[in-house]
Scaffold this motif. Structure first.
Motif, PDB file in Angstrom:
ATOM      1  N   GLY A   1      -6.828   2.981  -1.304  1.00  0.00           N
ATOM      2  CA  GLY A   1      -5.635   2.188  -1.015  1.00  0.00           C
ATOM      3  C   GLY A   1      -4.516   2.932  -0.336  1.00  0.00           C
ATOM      4  O   GLY A   1      -3.350   2.818  -0.756  1.00  0.00           O
ATOM      5  N   PHE A   2      -4.842   3.695   0.697  1.00  0.00           N
ATOM      6  CA  PHE A   2      -3.834   4.421   1.463  1.00  0.00           C
ATOM      7  C   PHE A   2      -3.896   3.984   2.921  1.00  0.00           C
ATOM      8  O   PHE A   2      -4.973   3.690   3.450  1.00  0.00           O
ATOM      9  CB  PHE A   2      -4.056   5.933   1.386  1.00  0.00           C
ATOM     10  N   ALA A   3      -2.749   3.962   3.572  1.00  0.00           N
ATOM     11  CA  ALA A   3      -2.679   3.692   5.004  1.00  0.00           C
ATOM     12  C   ALA A   3      -2.006   4.875   5.677  1.00  0.00           C
ATOM     13  O   ALA A   3      -1.193   5.583   5.063  1.00  0.00           O
ATOM     14  CB  ALA A   3      -1.889   2.409   5.270  1.00  0.00           C
ATOM     15  N   ALA A   4      -2.361   5.084   6.933  1.00  0.00           N
ATOM     16  CA  ALA A   4      -1.802   6.213   7.682  1.00  0.00           C
ATOM     17  C   ALA A   4      -0.594   5.759   8.484  1.00  0.00           C
ATOM     18  O   ALA A   4      -0.536   4.648   8.990  1.00  0.00           O
ATOM     19  CB  ALA A   4      -2.860   6.791   8.617  1.00  0.00           C
ATOM     20  N   ALA A   5       0.387   6.653   8.596  1.00  0.00           N
ATOM     21  CA  ALA A   5       1.561   6.419   9.432  1.00  0.00           C
ATOM     22  C   ALA A   5       1.692   7.573  10.413  1.00  0.00           C
ATOM     23  O   ALA A   5       1.212   8.692  10.165  1.00  0.00           O
ATOM     24  CB  ALA A   5       2.822   6.318   8.578  1.00  0.00           C
ATOM     25  N   ALA A   6       2.326   7.290  11.528  1.00  0.00           N
ATOM     26  CA  ALA A   6       2.498   8.313  12.557  1.00  0.00           C
ATOM     27  C   ALA A   6       3.437   9.415  12.066  1.00  0.00           C
ATOM     28  O   ALA A   6       4.302   9.196  11.229  1.00  0.00           O
ATOM     29  CB  ALA A   6       3.049   7.680  13.833  1.00  0.00           C
ATOM     30  N   TRP A   7       3.216  10.580  12.601  1.00  0.00           N
ATOM     31  CA  TRP A   7       4.094  11.724  12.352  1.00  0.00           C
ATOM     32  C   TRP A   7       4.822  12.070  13.650  1.00  0.00           C
ATOM     33  O   TRP A   7       4.216  12.051  14.708  1.00  0.00           O
ATOM     34  CB  TRP A   7       3.287  12.927  11.849  1.00  0.00           C
ATOM     35  N   PRO A   8       6.161  12.330  13.605  1.00  0.00           N
ATOM     36  CA  PRO A   8       7.021  12.383  12.418  1.00  0.00           C
ATOM     37  C   PRO A   8       7.354  11.006  11.883  1.00  0.00           C
ATOM     38  O   PRO A   8       7.273  10.017  12.590  1.00  0.00           O
ATOM     39  CB  PRO A   8       8.264  13.104  12.931  1.00  0.00           C
ATOM     40  N   GLY A   9       7.759  10.990  10.614  1.00  0.00           N
ATOM     41  CA  GLY A   9       8.102   9.736   9.956  1.00  0.00           C
ATOM     42  C   GLY A   9       8.098   9.894   8.452  1.00  0.00           C
ATOM     43  O   GLY A   9       7.930  11.008   7.928  1.00  0.00           O
ATOM     44  N   ALA A  10       8.287   8.775   7.756  1.00  0.00           N
ATOM     45  CA  ALA A  10       8.387   8.802   6.299  1.00  0.00           C
ATOM     46  C   ALA A  10       7.093   8.344   5.643  1.00  0.00           C
ATOM     47  O   ALA A  10       6.372   7.505   6.184  1.00  0.00           O
ATOM     48  CB  ALA A  10       9.530   7.908   5.836  1.00  0.00           C
ATOM     49  N   SER A  11       6.808   8.890   4.466  1.00  0.00           N
ATOM     50  CA  SER A  11       5.730   8.387   3.621  1.00  0.00           C
ATOM     51  C   SER A  11       6.344   7.460   2.574  1.00  0.00           C
ATOM     52  O   SER A  11       7.512   7.594   2.217  1.00  0.00           O
ATOM     53  CB  SER A  11       5.001   9.550   2.941  1.00  0.00           C
TER      54      SER A  11
ATOM     55  N   LEU B   1       0.832  -1.199   0.000  1.00  0.00           N
ATOM     56  CA  LEU B   1       0.000   0.000   0.000  1.00  0.00           C
ATOM     57  C   LEU B   1       0.863   1.244   0.000  1.00  0.00           C
ATOM     58  O   LEU B   1       2.046   1.200   0.333  1.00  0.00           O
ATOM     59  CB  LEU B   1      -0.908   0.003   1.236  1.00  0.00           C
ATOM     60  N   THR B   2       0.273   2.372  -0.372  1.00  0.00           N
ATOM     61  CA  THR B   2       0.965   3.656  -0.228  1.00  0.00           C
ATOM     62  C   THR B   2       0.626   4.211   1.141  1.00  0.00           C
ATOM     63  O   THR B   2      -0.546   4.308   1.511  1.00  0.00           O
ATOM     64  CB  THR B   2       0.567   4.620  -1.354  1.00  0.00           C
ATOM     65  N   VAL B   3       1.663   4.537   1.890  1.00  0.00           N
ATOM     66  CA  VAL B   3       1.516   4.938   3.286  1.00  0.00           C
ATOM     67  C   VAL B   3       1.896   6.413   3.422  1.00  0.00           C
ATOM     68  O   VAL B   3       2.987   6.820   3.005  1.00  0.00           O
ATOM     69  CB  VAL B   3       2.400   4.073   4.201  1.00  0.00           C
ATOM     70  N   LEU B   4       0.996   7.207   3.984  1.00  0.00           N
ATOM     71  CA  LEU B   4       1.219   8.642   4.162  1.00  0.00           C
ATOM     72  C   LEU B   4       1.175   8.979   5.649  1.00  0.00           C
ATOM     73  O   LEU B   4       0.325   8.470   6.381  1.00  0.00           O
ATOM     74  CB  LEU B   4       0.136   9.443   3.430  1.00  0.00           C
ATOM     75  N   THR B   5       2.090   9.826   6.083  1.00  0.00           N
ATOM     76  CA  THR B   5       2.032  10.281   7.470  1.00  0.00           C
ATOM     77  C   THR B   5       0.763  11.115   7.659  1.00  0.00           C
ATOM     78  O   THR B   5       0.221  11.686   6.706  1.00  0.00           O
ATOM     79  CB  THR B   5       3.273  11.094   7.855  1.00  0.00           C
TER      80      THR B   5
END
Length: 473
Positions: free
Chosen positions: A434-444, A356-360
């Motif tokens: 088709g997107f998943a979330a990631a914690a911030w700070p961090g990389a997409s 998946l594409t992961v965005l902060t």
């Protein structure tokens, strides 16, 4: 290290090289998106779970900013031809190809390939991952007959005892004690000539134990001749655990590292490697490719190549890019600039090993809000697919209803994936964003589903990433 939802490669054999030929490998996708709805949903859950663990590991690297590693790789990126094991000149500007199939029959989110290692060459099937730097295979070292080799490995193994070019790395060497520390070399050394051991860990909890060695890898060129890379660092693994290895004999490291096969092979074949990923819903008789060298020599049709800077050595062993922002329907979204700042605690990478594409969060929220607006006419479904939070009944859905998403790079390049790469099938009659979330700070992370139906060229020599629409044939 990395999770192994990535690329599998098969290497065919070749000899001395002349002319402008190269290496092209078939890639086989391992994720079956054609079974019944329940099985498909369960596999999406597994993919999402693995992606989440992988991205957490990437984000830790962003925060650590391994500056020392960056300097070391930049300084040693290319070795002289006499040291990199290339024999039989003329290969530096050659290229070659391997084909890639959709791995629909294997039940995981990976692309697959075959490879030949050793002298004489033996065939193994590896998961090749742009986020890994060690190439290893299930292996038997020091077999002394049928009993000692036994049947502990139910699948194919590389028989190191049958290869005349297999040379272990001594555990007393500086290479073992210092250089291979980032590859999880172990400190134990019963006697000076004993092999250097590793306990290589991946961010999804998978692991493999074995010994380091130098070995010969054989490539088959498009002119029918053979090219061999000598003294390639490989892992001879006596044990491995993790779901990622179910359909594979090991892993091909395509990450950016002094010991990566990608860097070693790129130095031999024009300083670049590339791949093209077919639609993940394609039947298994549809191929895509991994290429070492120029794609122009291997008849891959690409529509309008675009180029942007490939940022090397910042989040080793991953390939980073300088993103300016994301637009949806021609409107730039309100995403803080620090989300994309590689010099701080943000940034973005292009990764074959994340599905998946992961965005902060600061990027994820506006992207999801903009896309949800166009889907208000469809019934939202409450499904448990991990981080895939927006799924809907897709009866009557038409991709033309969804505004186009564009990833904008700082230098003006634009990546515009097809709608099917971010409004993805989850089950019959069900689609999800088709997107998943990631914690911030961090990389997409730009994952392999968003990358599909595009050709991607990693030009290590010029620090440049190229991409263009392609059918991958």
């Amino acid at each position: 290290m990395s999770i192994l939802h990535s690329l599998l490669f098969i290497f065919f054999i070749a000899d001395s090289v002349n002319g402008h030929q190269g290496v092209k490998y078939e890639l086989i996708h391992r994720h079956d998106l054609h079974p019944g709805g329940g099985a498909l949903l369960e596999r999406l859950r597994e993919l999402a779970h693995s992606d989440a663990i992988r991205v957490r590991a990437i984000s830790r690297r962003v925060r650590l900013k391994q500056g020392a590693g960056r300097r070391q790789v930049r300084e040693n990126r290319y070795e002289p031809a006499c040291n990199n094991g290339s024999r039989g000149g003329g290969a530096e500007h050659s290229s070659g190809e391997l084909s890639i199939h959709s791995g629909a029959d294997y039940g995981a989110g990976q692309y697959l390939v075959k490879m030949r290692v050793g002298s004489p060459a033996q065939k193994v099937v590896l998961i090749a991952d742009t986020g890994s730097d060690l190439t290893w295979s299930n292996c038997r070292y020091k077999c002394r007959g049928a009993r000692s080799c036994g049947s502990r490995h139910r699948r194919r193994v590389f028989r190191a005892d049958r290869s005349s070019s297999f040379r272990t790395v001594p555990c007393s060497s500086t290479i073992c004690k210092t250089d291979l520390a980032n590859l999880f070399s172990l400190s134990r050394c019963p006697s000076p000539l004993d092999p250097c051991s590793y306990d290589y860990r991946y961010s999804d909890g998978s692991a493999t134990l074995g010994v380091f060695a130098n070995e010969t890898v054989t490539f088959s060129l498009t002119n029918g001749r053979k090219a061999r890379l000598h003294d390639v660092l490989v892992g001879c693994s006596e044990s491995a655990r993790g779901q990622s290895f179910v359909a594979a004999d090991g892993v091909m490291g395509l990450g950016y590292s002094n010991y990566s096969l990608a860097v070693k092979a790129a130095a031999r074949f024009g300083g670049k490697f590339s791949y093209c990923l077919v639609d993940h819903l394609s039947p298994k008789n549809v191929s895509s490719y991994l290429i070492f060298g120029s794609h122009k020599e291997v008849n891959i049709s690409v529509v309008r190549m675009r180029y942007t800077e490939l940022v090397l050595g910042v989040i080793n062993p991953f390939y980073a890019v300088n993103v300016k922002g994301i637009s949806v329907g021609g409107v730039m979204l309100d995403i803080p600039a620090e989300v994309w700042d590689l010099s701080s605690v943000g940034g973005a990478i292009v990764d074959s090993g994340t599905s998946l594409t992961v965005l902060t969060q600061p990027a994820y929220q506006p992207v999801m809000a903009a896309l949800r607006e166009s889907l208000q006419g469809f019934k939202r479904l409450d499904l448990d697919i991990g981080p895939l939070e927006y799924c809907f009944n897709s009866t009557g859905f038409d991709a033309a209803m969804v505004p186009r998403l564009v990833l904008h790079f700082v230098d003006g390049a634009r990546f515009e994936p097809p709608v099917k790469s971010y409004v993805i099938d989850a089950a019959p009659g069900v689609k999800c964003l088709g997107f998943a979330a990631a914690a911030w700070p961090g990389a997409s992370v730009v994952g392999n589903i968003l990358q599909q139906n595009h050709f991607w060229e990693f030009d290590i020599g010029k620090s440049r990433l190229g991409f263009g629409t392609s059918s991958c044939v």
